[in-house]
Design a protein around this motif. Structure first.
Motif, PDB file in Angstrom:
ATOM      1  N   MET A   1       0.869  -1.223  -0.115  1.00 31.23           N
ATOM      2  CA  MET A   1       0.081  -0.165   0.019  1.00 31.23           C
ATOM      3  C   MET A   1       0.925   1.205  -0.124  1.00 31.23           C
ATOM      4  O   MET A   1       1.701   1.300   0.871  1.00 31.23           O
ATOM      5  N   ARG A   2       0.663   2.094  -0.960  1.00 30.99           N
ATOM      6  CA  ARG A   2       1.334   3.443  -0.929  1.00 30.99           C
ATOM      7  C   ARG A   2       0.592   4.543  -0.224  1.00 30.99           C
ATOM      8  O   ARG A   2      -0.761   4.657  -0.640  1.00 30.99           O
ATOM      9  N   GLU A   4      -0.055   8.328  -0.464  1.00 34.57           N
ATOM     10  CA  GLU A   4       0.061   9.145  -1.334  1.00 34.57           C
ATOM     11  C   GLU A   4       0.346  10.782  -0.536  1.00 34.57           C
ATOM     12  O   GLU A   4      -0.850  11.406  -0.739  1.00 34.57           O
ATOM     13  N   ASP A  20       5.715   3.187   1.429  1.00 33.50           N
ATOM     14  CA  ASP A  20       4.972   2.132   1.033  1.00 33.50           C
ATOM     15  C   ASP A  20       4.972   1.123   2.157  1.00 33.50           C
ATOM     16  O   ASP A  20       5.881   1.230   3.203  1.00 33.50           O
ATOM     17  N   TYR A  21       3.974   0.540   2.727  1.00 32.77           N
ATOM     18  CA  TYR A  21       3.786  -0.161   3.625  1.00 32.77           C
ATOM     19  C   TYR A  21       2.759  -1.505   3.394  1.00 32.77           C
ATOM     20  O   TYR A  21       2.087  -1.313   2.278  1.00 32.77           O
ATOM     21  N   LYS A  22       2.963  -2.581   3.890  1.00 33.04           N
ATOM     22  CA  LYS A  22       2.103  -3.978   3.840  1.00 33.04           C
ATOM     23  C   LYS A  22       1.642  -4.365   5.119  1.00 33.04           C
ATOM     24  O   LYS A  22       2.282  -4.414   6.055  1.00 33.04           O
ATOM     25  N   ASP A 114      -4.613   2.701   7.662  1.00 32.91           N
ATOM     26  CA  ASP A 114      -4.449   3.777   6.716  1.00 32.91           C
ATOM     27  C   ASP A 114      -4.749   5.158   7.485  1.00 32.91           C
ATOM     28  O   ASP A 114      -3.625   6.085   7.265  1.00 32.91           O
ATOM     29  N   THR A 121       2.980   9.577   8.682  1.00 35.60           N
ATOM     30  CA  THR A 121       3.588   9.963   7.464  1.00 35.60           C
ATOM     31  C   THR A 121       3.643  11.338   7.348  1.00 35.60           C
ATOM     32  O   THR A 121       4.613  11.888   7.017  1.00 35.60           O
TER      33      THR A 121
END
Length: 135
Positions: A1-2, A4, A20-22, A114, A121
């Motif tokens: 997942m990015r 933005e 980016d993370y997952k 998220d 972030t």
């Protein structure tokens, strides 16, 4: 997942950098039991009503999709997808109650991750660019 979030204003040294993370669930020996691809596959099975339709939506082969489900079911120890072979009207696949519960919990977790990661972030990139954080 990015995520933005612009890391900086145009021309800054971090302008084209993203986070980016997952999210994945791992079992013994760090084997990925569930990764994003498997959750997307479950979502597509639920939405399309068939494993073949889910595979097509993801642009993967039916064989790969079936393998992803089979590996996940073996790892968790219970059935995630009930399959009915084709006939006059074609086959169907649907999530079991446990498969549905797992997907719903993941989707809720994803929303919470998220939101939290977006906030973290944003703070991170503002700090890198020595900008005050606007709330």
């Amino acid at each position: 997942m990015r995520i933005e979030i612009m890391a900086g204003p145009p021309g800054s040294k971090y302008y084209n950098i993203f986070l980016d993370y997952k999210i994945s669930l791992t079992g013994k020996d760090n084997f990925e039991v569930f990764d994003e691809e498997r959750f997307i596959l479950l979502q597509n099975i639920q939405d399309r009503g068939s494993l073949a339709g889910a595979a097509e939506a993801m642009a993967i082969s039916y064989r790969k999709a079936w393998g992803l489900i089979r590996e996940a079911e073996e790892s968790v120890g219970f059935v995630l997808v009930e399959k009915q072979r084709g006939g006059k009207d074609g086959g169907r696949s649907e999530l079991t109650a446990e498969g549905q519960k797992l997907l719903e919990a993941y989707l809720e977790l994803r929303v919470e991750f998220d939101a939290a990661i977006h906030k973290i972030t944003k703070k991170f990139f503002h700090r890198l660019n020595d900008q005050p954080l606007l709330r």
